[in-house]
Write a protein that holds these residues in place. Structure first.
Motif, PDB file in Angstrom:
ATOM      1  N   MET A  98      47.198  31.588  49.631  1.00 30.53           N
ATOM      2  CA  MET A  98      47.889  30.949  48.485  1.00 30.53           C
ATOM      3  C   MET A  98      47.748  31.815  46.911  1.00 30.53           C
ATOM      4  O   MET A  98      48.669  32.031  46.186  1.00 30.53           O
ATOM      5  N   ARG A  99      46.300  32.432  47.024  1.00 29.81           N
ATOM      6  CA  ARG A  99      46.144  33.062  45.781  1.00 29.81           C
ATOM      7  C   ARG A  99      46.872  34.380  45.948  1.00 29.81           C
ATOM      8  O   ARG A  99      47.342  34.717  44.829  1.00 29.81           O
ATOM      9  N   LEU A 100      46.934  35.138  46.979  1.00 31.22           N
ATOM     10  CA  LEU A 100      47.633  36.366  46.989  1.00 31.22           C
ATOM     11  C   LEU A 100      49.305  36.303  46.971  1.00 31.22           C
ATOM     12  O   LEU A 100      49.720  36.923  46.505  1.00 31.22           O
ATOM     13  N   ARG A 101      49.555  35.172  47.633  1.00 31.70           N
ATOM     14  CA  ARG A 101      51.101  35.192  47.787  1.00 31.70           C
ATOM     15  C   ARG A 101      51.482  33.431  47.403  1.00 31.70           C
ATOM     16  O   ARG A 101      51.847  32.844  48.252  1.00 31.70           O
ATOM     17  N   PRO A 136      42.613  41.837  37.977  1.00 31.17           N
ATOM     18  CA  PRO A 136      41.323  42.420  38.735  1.00 31.17           C
ATOM     19  C   PRO A 136      39.995  42.131  37.667  1.00 31.17           C
ATOM     20  O   PRO A 136      38.904  42.113  38.239  1.00 31.17           O
ATOM     21  N   ARG A 137      40.576  41.387  36.789  1.00 36.33           N
ATOM     22  CA  ARG A 137      39.205  41.072  35.534  1.00 36.33           C
ATOM     23  C   ARG A 137      38.767  39.490  36.342  1.00 36.33           C
ATOM     24  O   ARG A 137      37.606  39.072  35.908  1.00 36.33           O
ATOM     25  N   GLN A 138      39.560  38.836  37.187  1.00 38.25           N
ATOM     26  CA  GLN A 138      39.082  37.523  37.665  1.00 38.25           C
ATOM     27  C   GLN A 138      38.687  37.843  39.288  1.00 38.25           C
ATOM     28  O   GLN A 138      37.758  37.152  39.480  1.00 38.25           O
ATOM     29  N   TYR A 139      39.213  38.746  39.978  1.00 37.61           N
ATOM     30  CA  TYR A 139      38.917  38.807  41.464  1.00 37.61           C
ATOM     31  C   TYR A 139      38.731  40.248  41.707  1.00 37.61           C
ATOM     32  O   TYR A 139      39.573  41.081  41.364  1.00 37.61           O
ATOM     33  N   LEU A 193      37.619  36.394  53.139  1.00 37.81           N
ATOM     34  CA  LEU A 193      37.311  35.168  53.529  1.00 37.81           C
ATOM     35  C   LEU A 193      35.949  34.561  53.126  1.00 37.81           C
ATOM     36  O   LEU A 193      35.913  33.265  53.007  1.00 37.81           O
ATOM     37  N   ALA A 194      35.165  35.370  52.327  1.00 44.63           N
ATOM     38  CA  ALA A 194      34.084  34.842  51.834  1.00 44.63           C
ATOM     39  C   ALA A 194      34.067  34.835  50.285  1.00 44.63           C
ATOM     40  O   ALA A 194      32.964  34.825  49.571  1.00 44.63           O
ATOM     41  N   ARG A 195      35.327  34.810  49.820  1.00 45.01           N
ATOM     42  CA  ARG A 195      35.282  35.065  48.446  1.00 45.01           C
ATOM     43  C   ARG A 195      34.761  33.855  47.622  1.00 45.01           C
ATOM     44  O   ARG A 195      35.044  32.543  48.237  1.00 45.01           O
ATOM     45  N   LYS A 196      34.164  33.737  46.542  1.00 44.15           N
ATOM     46  CA  LYS A 196      33.482  32.809  45.709  1.00 44.15           C
ATOM     47  C   LYS A 196      34.546  32.058  45.300  1.00 44.15           C
ATOM     48  O   LYS A 196      35.679  32.403  44.830  1.00 44.15           O
ATOM     49  N   SER A 197      34.480  30.829  44.950  1.00 45.71           N
ATOM     50  CA  SER A 197      35.493  29.799  44.267  1.00 45.71           C
ATOM     51  C   SER A 197      36.983  29.862  44.775  1.00 45.71           C
ATOM     52  O   SER A 197      37.914  30.434  44.140  1.00 45.71           O
ATOM     53  N   LEU A 198      36.799  29.794  46.356  1.00 43.81           N
ATOM     54  CA  LEU A 198      38.019  30.026  46.888  1.00 43.81           C
ATOM     55  C   LEU A 198      39.408  29.216  46.194  1.00 43.81           C
ATOM     56  O   LEU A 198      40.444  29.832  46.286  1.00 43.81           O
ATOM     57  N   GLY A 199      39.331  27.949  46.027  1.00 44.15           N
ATOM     58  CA  GLY A 199      40.461  27.195  45.335  1.00 44.15           C
ATOM     59  C   GLY A 199      40.570  27.567  43.932  1.00 44.15           C
ATOM     60  O   GLY A 199      41.379  26.807  43.423  1.00 44.15           O
ATOM     61  N   ASN A 200      39.859  28.406  43.298  1.00 49.25           N
ATOM     62  CA  ASN A 200      39.959  28.424  41.902  1.00 49.25           C
ATOM     63  C   ASN A 200      41.070  29.497  41.506  1.00 49.25           C
ATOM     64  O   ASN A 200      40.951  30.544  40.748  1.00 49.25           O
ATOM     65  N   HIS A 201      42.378  29.248  41.997  1.00 48.07           N
ATOM     66  CA  HIS A 201      43.554  30.016  41.877  1.00 48.07           C
ATOM     67  C   HIS A 201      44.361  29.387  41.180  1.00 48.07           C
ATOM     68  O   HIS A 201      44.544  28.034  40.871  1.00 48.07           O
TER      69      HIS A 201
END
Length: 169
Positions: A45-48, A87-90, A98-106
């Motif tokens: 969802m973050r990416l697309r 890129p300043r955020q991610y 799959l190990a990204r911190k704050s997964l739902g913070n998009h």
């Protein structure tokens, strides 16, 4: 609410399927560890993001925005989906992590007072759909004949997606 949640979830699943087809190793990774399904869903969802923007505004005064002149009376369509690959955020914003911190913070469902009221049900529907699909499928790939034409408007979704799969077991 029903149509909004249906369309959002439909396009989120469709775009996530494309990410899996584009990276067969990702399909194998998530299938091997179903605990990764939620992380995959959030990263997809973050990416697309199925909804790329909502708010249309009219400027009330002349403004300079990131070096561009925006005259008073201009109609702006805010596309918050671009923030999901900032890129300043991610770190490595165009890669699934799959190990990204704050997964739902998009911003797939916006944030703050304009957050989509169906965000929770869409997330649940997507996770359940992928749980069932990963249980039942051995592989997923594009079938012939895809044009990848996207519908116009605020939603990110193709007009059609042809897939080929093999059943598990």
């Amino acid at each position: 609410m029903v149509l909004g949640g249906l369309e959002t979830t439909q396009y989120a699943l469709e775009e996530a399927a494309q990410l899996l087809c584009d990276d067969p190793g990702l399909f194998a990774t998530v299938k091997a560890d179903p605990a990764q399904i939620r992380a995959f869903t959030e990263e997809a969802m973050r990416l697309r993001a199925p909804t790329q923007g909502l708010s249309t505004r009219v400027t009330t005064r002349d403004e300079i925005f990131q070096g561009f002149s925006v005259p008073a009376g201009s109609i702006l369509h805010l596309r918050f989906g671009a923030g999901n690959v900032d890129p300043r955020q991610y770190d490595c914003p165009y890669q699934i992590d799959l190990a990204r911190k704050s997964l739902g913070n998009h911003l797939a469902f916006s944030q703050g007072p304009r957050t989509c009221p169906g965000a929770g049900i869409s997330r649940l529907e997507q996770v359940i759909a992928w749980e069932r699909l990963f249980e039942r499928l051995h592989s997923l790939e594009y079938a012939a004949g895809n044009t990848f034409e996207h519908q116009p408007g605020i939603m990110l979704g193709t007009l059609g997606l042809k897939l080929r799969f093999r059943r598990a077991g």
